[in-house]
Design a protein around this motif. Structure first.
Motif, short mmCIF file in Angstrom:
data_model
loop_
_atom_site.label_atom_id
_atom_site.label_comp_id
_atom_site.label_asym_id
_atom_site.label_seq_id
_atom_site.Cartn_x
_atom_site.Cartn_y
_atom_site.Cartn_z
N GLN A 1 45.89 42.56 36.29
CA GLN A 1 45.93 41.20 36.81
C GLN A 1 46.24 41.19 38.31
N ILE A 2 47.05 42.14 38.77
CA ILE A 2 47.34 42.27 40.20
C ILE A 2 46.08 42.66 40.95
N PHE A 3 45.33 43.60 40.36
CA PHE A 3 44.06 44.02 40.96
C PHE A 3 43.13 42.82 41.12
N PHE A 4 42.99 42.03 40.07
CA PHE A 4 42.06 40.90 40.14
C PHE A 4 42.57 39.84 41.11
N SER A 5 43.87 39.64 41.17
CA SER A 5 44.43 38.66 42.11
C SER A 5 44.13 39.07 43.55
N ALA B 1 39.74 43.64 28.96
CA ALA B 1 38.99 44.86 28.61
C ALA B 1 38.02 45.24 29.71
N CYS B 2 37.36 44.23 30.29
CA CYS B 2 36.42 44.50 31.37
C CYS B 2 37.15 45.04 32.60
N LEU B 3 38.30 44.45 32.94
CA LEU B 3 39.06 44.94 34.08
C LEU B 3 39.49 46.39 33.87
N HIS B 4 39.88 46.74 32.65
CA HIS B 4 40.28 48.12 32.36
C HIS B 4 39.12 49.09 32.60
#
Length: 346
Positions: A107-111, A216-219
């Motif tokens: 979530q930090i990555f996506f933020s 799952a996609c972010l992983h």
């Protein structure tokens, strides 16, 4: 329905061994000794911490649906999957989740990424004042620093990052729908990212299911990026320190450092001013994560085999029952055997 499949899969794994609440703590990523131990004993690494904001109210509501659909039967403190549930699980294909390795950091990555994309899109239009999609001040500081050190004003970052996103997402090992969901969450100049509700309506699925697919996609996306850092220099910066390289809780890490220096359990208790049971929790966590952990220092190899045999003979991993069968072994020894036994004996 995806969330219900996922919960049923966990319940089937821990059936007759844990309470109906165990999936909730696992999905939330609760860092208690019991939950960490369950990750190792039942090999539930993929699910750990994938829904850190999951509320008890939502979880209980989903459990009630499983009961109403006659998929599980709950009696007092126990539960049982029905024949229908077991048949349903035969068609379940788990998503490629890696919760234990990312611990919610995706979530930090996506933020970081979403605010970077938003900032670059506005800079391209020479619009410097806008309402940031991410309100977290730490994320904002990180993005400002990232933009400055990569000379965003030259325009090179904009084009290069866009290319990296396209290439890495295309190669991520997950279906197209999952990638679309991630992209729809991004915002840009005069374009707001889709809400969970909007995506849910478009794909005709529950919001919580959309969120699981998103994670799952972010992983898988992060796996692609971090395995090919030279190919994705900008995304690699955004993904910096996202994957957990030392998969131990903070307190367990300090205990592990003392143990590796040669201190005994008793000495560590005095140094850290903690109970022996707490230090033992830490060592079990270390045994789960470190393949070089000297388990034979605490339990003999033949006793490990006795534990493994007992789990098969009695079809249980409950410590109380195993202790009755093998009274000469402590609960600490039993937990170590369950956490690392199979790996040690093979």
């Amino acid at each position: 329905m995806l969330f219900q499949y996922l919960v049923l899969d966990i319940l089937k794994t821990v059936e007759n061994e844990r309470t109906i609440s165990s999936p909730y703590h696992l999905l939330k990523g609760k860092r208690s000794g019991q939950t960490i131990q369950d990750v190792g004993i039942f090999r539930l690494h993929s699910y750990f911490g994938i829904l850190p904001t999951l509320t008890r109210q939502i979880y209980d509501k989903e459990i009630q649906k499983l009961v109403e659909h006659q998929l599980i039967v709950i009696s007092e403190n126990s539960f049982q999957l029905t024949k229908q549930a077991n048949e349903l699980l035969q068609h379940y294909e788990p998503l490629p989740l890696n919760g234990w390795q990312y611990r919610g950091n995706e979530q930090i990555f996506f933020s970081r990424l979403s605010l970077t994309v938003q900032s670059l899109s506005h800079a391209r239009e020479n619009v410097m004042a806008f309402s940031p999609i991410q309100k977290d001040e730490e994320i904002q500081r990180w993005v400002r620093h990232f933009l400055l050190i990569n000379d965003y004003k030259s325009g090179l970052l904009n084009h290069s990052l866009y290319d990296e996103i396209l290439q890495s997402l295309e190669r991520a090992q997950i279906n197209t729908q999952a990638k679309e969901i991630v992209v729809k969450r991004l915002a840009g100049y005069q374009e707001t990212g889709f809400t969970w509700e909007q995506i849910s309506m478009e794909y005709q699925m529950a919001e919580i299911d959309v969120q699981i697919i998103f994670v799952a996609c972010l992983h898988q996306w992060l796996n692609e990026i971090l395995l090919n850092t030279k190919q994705y220099p900008y995304l690699s910066q955004i993904a910096d320190k996202i994957r957990v390289e030392i998969p131990l809780t903070g307190s367990a890490y300090h205990t592990a450092m003392l143990f590796k220096k040669g201190y005994s359990i008793e000495q560590i208790c005095k140094i850290r001013k903690l109970k022996q049971s707490t230090i033992e929790d830490h060592l079990v966590e270390l045994a789960i994560n470190d393949s070089t952990f000297p388990i034979e220092q605490f339990i003999k190899k033949e006793d490990i085999q006795l534990v493994l045999t007992a789990t098969e003979d009695y079809n249980t991993k409950k410590l109380k029952i195993l202790h009755e069968v093998l009274p000469h072994l402590s609960y600490f020894q039993l937990r170590l055997a369950l956490a690392r036994g199979e790996k040690f004996c093979n």
